[in-house]
Every structure is written in C-alpha cells, then in structure tokens.
Design a protein around this motif. Structure first.
Motif, PDB file in Angstrom:
ATOM      1  N   ARG A 249       9.490   7.062  -6.317  1.00 45.86           N
ATOM      2  CA  ARG A 249       8.646   7.253  -5.139  1.00 45.86           C
ATOM      3  C   ARG A 249       8.415   5.954  -4.374  1.00 45.86           C
ATOM      4  NH1 ARG A 249       4.301   9.956  -8.122  1.00 45.86           N
ATOM      5  NH2 ARG A 249       5.425  11.707  -9.017  1.00 45.86           N
TER       6      ARG A 249
ATOM      7  N   LYS B 149      11.556  -5.485   0.130  1.00 45.74           N
ATOM      8  CA  LYS B 149      10.112  -5.567  -0.108  1.00 45.74           C
ATOM      9  C   LYS B 149       9.546  -6.980   0.044  1.00 45.74           C
ATOM     10  CE  LYS B 149      10.159  -1.535  -3.144  1.00 45.74           C
ATOM     11  NZ  LYS B 149       9.564  -0.875  -4.307  1.00 45.74           N
TER      12      LYS B 149
ATOM     13  N   THR C 220      -1.748   0.996  -4.442  1.00 47.12           N
ATOM     14  CA  THR C 220      -0.543   0.230  -4.106  1.00 47.12           C
ATOM     15  C   THR C 220       0.583   0.647  -5.061  1.00 47.12           C
ATOM     16  OG1 THR C 220      -0.802  -1.586  -5.668  1.00 47.12           O
ATOM     17  CG2 THR C 220      -2.050  -1.736  -3.598  1.00 47.12           C
ATOM     18  N   GLU C 221       1.724   0.018  -4.881  1.00 46.49           N
ATOM     19  CA  GLU C 221       2.861   0.322  -5.760  1.00 46.49           C
ATOM     20  C   GLU C 221       2.548   0.000  -7.227  1.00 46.49           C
ATOM     21  OE1 GLU C 221       6.569  -1.370  -4.316  1.00 46.49           O
ATOM     22  OE2 GLU C 221       6.510  -0.184  -2.478  1.00 46.49           O
TER      23      GLU C 221
ATOM     24  N   LYS D  25       0.838  -1.209   0.000  1.00 43.44           N
ATOM     25  CA  LYS D  25       0.000   0.000   0.000  1.00 43.44           C
ATOM     26  C   LYS D  25       0.869   1.255   0.000  1.00 43.44           C
ATOM     27  CE  LYS D  25      -4.570  -1.019   1.101  1.00 43.44           C
ATOM     28  NZ  LYS D  25      -4.572  -2.134   0.142  1.00 43.44           N
ATOM     29  N   LEU D  26       0.431   2.252  -0.758  1.00 39.85           N
ATOM     30  CA  LEU D  26       1.097   3.549  -0.692  1.00 39.85           C
ATOM     31  C   LEU D  26       0.606   4.280   0.548  1.00 39.85           C
ATOM     32  CD1 LEU D  26       0.853   4.689  -4.420  1.00 39.85           C
ATOM     33  CD2 LEU D  26       2.777   3.593  -3.267  1.00 39.85           C
ATOM     34  N   LYS D  27       1.438   5.140   1.060  1.00 41.92           N
ATOM     35  CA  LYS D  27       1.084   5.866   2.292  1.00 41.92           C
ATOM     36  C   LYS D  27      -0.186   6.687   2.095  1.00 41.92           C
ATOM     37  CE  LYS D  27       4.841   7.786   4.429  1.00 41.92           C
ATOM     38  NZ  LYS D  27       5.554   8.966   4.503  1.00 41.92           N
ATOM     39  N   ASP D  28      -1.065   6.670   3.082  1.00 45.96           N
ATOM     40  CA  ASP D  28      -2.291   7.475   3.098  1.00 45.96           C
ATOM     41  C   ASP D  28      -3.133   7.305   1.846  1.00 45.96           C
ATOM     42  OD1 ASP D  28      -1.238   8.560   5.456  1.00 45.96           O
ATOM     43  OD2 ASP D  28      -0.162  10.099   4.302  1.00 45.96           O
ATOM     44  N   SER D  29      -3.237   6.076   1.355  1.00 50.62           N
ATOM     45  CA  SER D  29      -4.062   5.911   0.158  1.00 50.62           C
ATOM     46  C   SER D  29      -4.449   4.458   0.006  1.00 50.62           C
ATOM     47  CB  SER D  29      -3.280   6.437  -1.045  1.00 50.62           C
ATOM     48  OG  SER D  29      -3.214   5.489  -2.062  1.00 50.62           O
TER      49      SER D  29
END
Ligand code: FMN
Ligand code: SF4
Ligand code: FES
Lengths: 160, 454
Positions: free
Chosen positions: B326, B427, B313-314, B306-310
């Motif tokens: 990023r 990862k 995903t990558e 998961k991407l931060k605050d959302s």
C-alpha cells in the motif's frame, strides 16, 4: 600421489547414496576438499570428477560459479575471517570494521596474511544482523564485533 | 495481554535443540497421530484451509502449491526446504534451525507425508555453520530413534532427510536456482514454466518451502486451523484475490534500533509498534528516517510520509501481506525490518543495496546483469559527489524495467534489485537532489572493491 587421500575419496563416495544423481555430490565434495586442503586444485577437480563420473570441466564450471571456492593457484589461510558488509552491519559500523581489519592484518579483503594464518574476506549479509556488525570465523558467527574484539580475535587466530 | 510465542516458545530452554527435550514438550506426537489417523490428502486439505501462506518471501498459499503436484505420480516426489536465507537483514530461519530444529523437522515430516515424498533435501546456506550442525545432529538423532528411514513406526511410510550445504550465493534462495545448485550445477534459475511442482529437482515433481513455513505446518497440525486463523488478518473483503495474512510471524529487527531482535507476533503488527515496543525504539535517542520493511528487495518506507486522508504515516502500515504494497513497496518479503536513522545518508544506503544486487546477480539475463551493474556505477558516482542531474531519472528508469514483473528477466532477483532503487529515489528525491547539487562526497566514498559476480 593424487591430490585427494583415499580417506577423502571414501568420504566423498559416502555422499553418493543420498542423491539420485552423482553430480549432486559436487558441492559436498568441493566443500570437503576445500575445507581440508584450503583450495581445490585442478588435480583435485579431476579426481572429484572421476568419482562423480563427470567431465572435469563440469566440476570446474560449477565451482567457479561460487566465488566461495579458491581454485588452482589460490589458497586460503588457516582461518578464513569474513567481515559482513550487509546493510544492517553497515549501519552499525561494518565499513569501519573492514578498514580496521585490513589495516591490522596488512591485507585487503580477498587476501591472506603473509604468515598464512588468516584470509580476510568481506561477506554479504551473513544472517547475524542481530549482532551487527558481525563477522564469521570459518562458518561460525561472531557477533557485535568492536575493533577491540576484532583485535582479540585476530591475536587468537594468529596463535592458532 | 501480551502475545505468547508459539514458534519461538522453546528457544530459550536449555538443550532446546535436542530430541529428548522436544519429545518432553510433546514433540512428534502430532506426526505420530497424523500418521495413524489422517490420509495425506487430509493433511493437504487442512494446511490449505488454514490459510497458511509461504514465509519465504512470495507469500504463496502453501496447501494450494501442494495441490499443483501431478495426481497419482509414481514418484519420486521431492521436498526441498529452502534454508538459504540470504535476503539481507533477515535471520529468523537461523534462529529456528539453531534453537529448535525438531520443530522444523516435524513440519518437514508432516509435509512429506502429505505430498507423498520419501526424500527431503534441506538446502542450507554455508554461512549458517551452527544451523547446519544443529539440523544435522537432529536428523541423526531421528535416524537413531527410527523416526526417519524405512517404514517409520510400522506405518509403511519411508522418509530420508538430507542436509545439503550451499556455497555463499544469494541466488540459491530462488527456488529453481536452489534446485540447480542442489543438482551440482551453477545456480542459474530456470525459466518457468514448468514450475518445480511439475518438474523440479532431478526433473521430478518438487515442492520448495521455507523453513518458517515448515515450522508453521507443525503448529497448524498440532494446534489446528481455528488457532491459526485466530491470529493475523483476514482477507480484505474489497479484494477478491487476497488470501489473508493468517497466523504468527517471526519479525526480525535490525539496523538502528536499540535492541535488534527476532520477535514472534500475530501477522499485521505495524512497523511503529514493532520498532518502538519490541525493538526498544530507534537507537541513541534518534529518529527514524527510512525503514526497509521486509528484506532489501522490498524497497523503503518513508516514516515521515503521511498516508492519504489520515494522520498516520508510512511508519504505521501493518506488516501483513498487503501492508507494504500500500505504500509502494514490493510486499512483506521476509518481514525483516531494518531501521535507518535520520543521520544516515540515503545515498550511502542505496549504494550498499546496489552493491549487493550487482554482486549477486547470476548474470544470465542481460537486463539484470547490466542493470544492476550500471545502477551501482551510477550510485557510486552520486556518492563520490559527481552525480548528474539526469542520474536519478536514469536509475528509476532502469529499476522499472528490470524484473519478472516488467517481463524482462528470468527470476525475481532483478525485481528485488529495482524496488529499493525506485522507492529510495521516489520517496527521498529531495535528499538525492541536494547531494547532487552540493557535490558532497560520502564519508565512505573510498568504495570497497567490487569483486566478481555470482
Ligand atoms: C532472488 C531470490 C532469492 C530468494 N531467497 C529465498 C530464501 O533465501 N529463502 C526462501 O525461503 N525463499 C527465497 N526466495 C523465494 C523462493 O523462490 C520460494 O518462493 C520460496 O522458497 C517458497 O517457499 P514458501 O512458499 O514456503 O515461502 C527467493 C526468491 C528470489 C527471487
Ligand atoms: S534475473 Fe538476474 S539473478 Fe535472476 S536469472 Fe536473470 S540474471 Fe540471474
Ligand atoms: S547485514 Fe551483516 S549479518 Fe546481516
């Protein structure tokens, strides 16, 4: 009797005007000789060096950097068959394909069949990943190579 | 509305590689117009203002690079076109060369005019036999048509293009390795500075540009900067150093997709859209686990992270010059996207990657030569089921220390060798730890021989 024919020497000389320095003709000359004689012998190196006004060790030094060339005592078979082992090909069966070809031909990668027809090689990504697993016959891509397709190709090359 | 390809517009035409067909599609009209109407400096200015950034991997602004050439140099100045395309899983340059060589050559002619070069060397990897023959015959057609050679179209501009074949070494794609190889030597990258623009091929000022960059120059000079800038992603206002990601891009899809193809899209498409919409999804109805977003050197994306605050995903990152960075990848690289499905072992994937870099390190710098070799040995141990607990930290440690960014090596090959290792382990650490714990052997553990190095 040298290693290179006069015709080959002339074709090497024809590259010279394209470059500001003669040494730049090293790879073109090596390719020309290697394609035709399937090897670049020490004698051929001396003759190339003479045309390029280099010391033979300079040609040798360059040549041995590129694992591509077979030198003194080694010789490619009639056809060089490369199997790509790059990631895109691996994900689609390249390792199995390499094993298949090795057992079919009875030689490991880097070696030539006893009848001298095929030299089997592995390659790093050959840029044919849209047709993975991919092979190369001399310098031509063969794409989407199944074991059956490899067998047919090998049969064809053996008869050549 | 679906995007209408420009760089790939001609590739499906019959005889797309022939001069006659290219002419019929308006080919070389741009070159003729530029020769008559523009000064070289104006061409440089236009390419600079277009925002074009090099497509070879580093994304350096093309017009800006051209301005690094010494002013009023008596010459010769050389253009080396980098057609070595050996970054694993990348094949967009090949399609341009095989199917539309004249589009590439028109870009070379325009670029040479701009930088006042009378001689371009087109360095093409040996493995592209069909690309070589297609380029070579296109060049011959142009000599016959007097579009190459002396005093082209009575303009006083002379230009020769020499197609030069490599000999199967990845390092020849690094620009100074390419130059050394062109000069007939071992392809050992040079210490920079001096950069090639100051001292390059045959010790003369030299510009090195990628094949796709050349095709972009053709289209920029033909269709204009407004067109080019209408595509892609403008600079990030929060990042004063971002030059934006303008224009179309050739993305190649490989690995576990239904349809491995090369597609042209405006810069900034997400990995998800590329795979799902253009690649027909992950093959065999499976799910993706990891993606390599731009050639092996860029590292891996974890599609489930998961991407931060959302909720994204990558998998949802845009493939522009900033996107992969990023999510802790090295960058956009060659925009070659390789999908790895959820049934594939990351240990096997990483072994394949390490095998490549160890094989291709040129051997000049100890950290790269030894680092790539030891990383391969350690990963080989992992896949034989003999991994040790400390191996993962050692791998990350080595990967972090080799490269021009940490400052320990001459060229970027070793950065490229490090990123896939550190991203894979950071990862997918749980998977690696489980592999060590279980001692399971890879299905491929029989290992191919590791032969030589170049
Ligand atoms: C190890 C290594 C391999 C590279 N291989 C290529 C390549 O195959 N093709 C390419 O265009 N650039 C390659 N590059 C990048 C070139 O050094 C150079 O940045 C590029 O050719 C410049 O062209 P551009 O500005 O048009 O992108 C490579 C770089 C490194 C460090
Ligand atoms: S970093 Fe590696 S590939 Fe680059 S010059 Fe050093 S040893 Fe050679
Ligand atoms: S990985 Fe085999 S052709 Fe690219």
């Amino acid at each position: 009797m040298g290693a290179l024919t006069e015709d080959m020497k002339n074709r090497i000389r024809a590259f010279l005007p394209k470059y500001p320095r003669k040494q730049a003709v090293t790879l073109p000359a090596l390719h020309l000789v290697h394609d035709e004689l399937r090897t670049v012998s020490n004698e051929a190196i001396v003759e190339i060096a003479e045309i390029l006004e280099l010391h033979p060790s300079e040609v040798q030094d360059t040549m041995t950097f590129y694992e591509f060339y077979k030198g003194e005592g080694q010789k490619n078979g009639k056809t060089r068959l490369w199997v790509c082992r790059g990631l895109a090909c691996m994900l689609r069966g390249a390792y199995e394909l390499i094993e298949h070809c090795e057992s079919k031909l009875g030689v490991k990668c880097g070696h030539t069949t006893e009848d001298g027809t095929i030299t089997l090689e592995f390659a790093e990504c050959i840029g044919a990943c849209d047709g993975a697993p991919a092979c190369m016959r001399e310098d031509v891509h063969v794409m989407n190579v199944t074991p059956e397709k490899a067998d047919a190709l090998i049969t064809e090359l053996k008869l050549k | 509305m679906p995007y209408e390809p420009v760089l790939l517009a001609r590739i499906d035409k019959p005889n797309s590689s022939k001069l006659e067909g290219y002419r019929a599609d308006g080919g070389y009209a741009t070159f003729e117009r530029v020769l008559k109407e523009l000064q070289p400096a104006q061409v440089i200015a236009q390419v600079k203002d277009s925002g074009l950034r090099g497509r070879g991997g580093a994304g350096f602004p093309t017009g800006l690079k051209w301005t690094f050439l010494p002013q009023n140099h008596p010459g010769p100045i050389y253009l080396c076109v980098n057609a070595d395309e050996s970054e694993p899983c990348t094949y967009n340059n090949r399609i341009l060369m095989e199917k539309d060589p004249h589009q590439v050559i028109e870009g070379i002619m325009l670029s040479c005019y701009a930088i006042k070069s009378k001689c371009a060397y087109f360095y093409i990897r040996y493995e592209y036999g069909d690309g070589f023959r297609s380029m070579q015959s296109a060049v011959e057609e142009l000599y016959a048509a007097k579009l190459l050679g002396k005093n082209i179209l009575g303009s006083g501009f002379d230009l020769d293009i020499v197609v030069h074949r490599g000999a199967g070494a990845y390092i020849c794609g690094e620009e100074t390795g390419l130059i050394e190889s062109l000069e007939g030597k071992r392809a050992w990258p040079r210490i920079k500075p001096p950069f090639p623009a100051v001292e390059g091929a045959f010790r003369k000022p030299t510009i090195v540009n990628n094949v796709e960059t050349m095709a972009c120059v053709t289209q920029i000079m033909k269709l204009g900067n407004a067109w080019f800038k209408s595509l892609g992603v403008p600079p990030d206002p929060k990042n004063p150093r971002d030059a934006g990601s303008y224009g179309p891009k050739l993305y190649t899809l490989a690995g576990h997709v239904e349809k491995p193809i090369c597609v042209e899209l405006p810069m900034g498409v997400t990995i998800r859209e590329l795979v799902e919409k253009h690649g027909g999804g992950v093959w065999k109805g499976r799910k993706a686990k990891a993606v390599n977003p731009g050639g092996l050197s860029m590292g891996f994306v974890d599609v489930n992270a998961k991407l931060k605050d959302s909720d994204l995903t990558e998998y949802d990152i845009p493939l522009d010059f900033n996107g992969p960075g990023r999510v802790a990848c090295l960058g956009l690289g060659t925009a070659a996207v390789t999908v790895i499905d959820d049934q594939t072992s990351m240990v096997d994937v990483l072994h394949n990657v390490c095998q490549f870099f160890s094989h291709e390190s040129c051997g000049q710098c100890t950290p790269c030569r030894e680092g790539t070799g030891w990383m391969l040995k350690i990963v080989d141990r992992l896949r034989r089921g003999q991994g040790r607990k400390e191996d993962l930290d050692i791998l990350v440690d080595v990967a972090d220390r080799i490269g021009i960014m940490p400052g320990t090596t001459i060229c970027g090959l070793s950065d490229g060798a490090g990123w896939p290792v550190k991203t894979a382990i950071r990862k997918f650490r749980a998977e690696f730890e489980a592999a060590i714990k279980s001692g399971a052997k890879s299905q491929y553990a029989k290992s191919l021989e590791v032969v030589g190095a170049h």
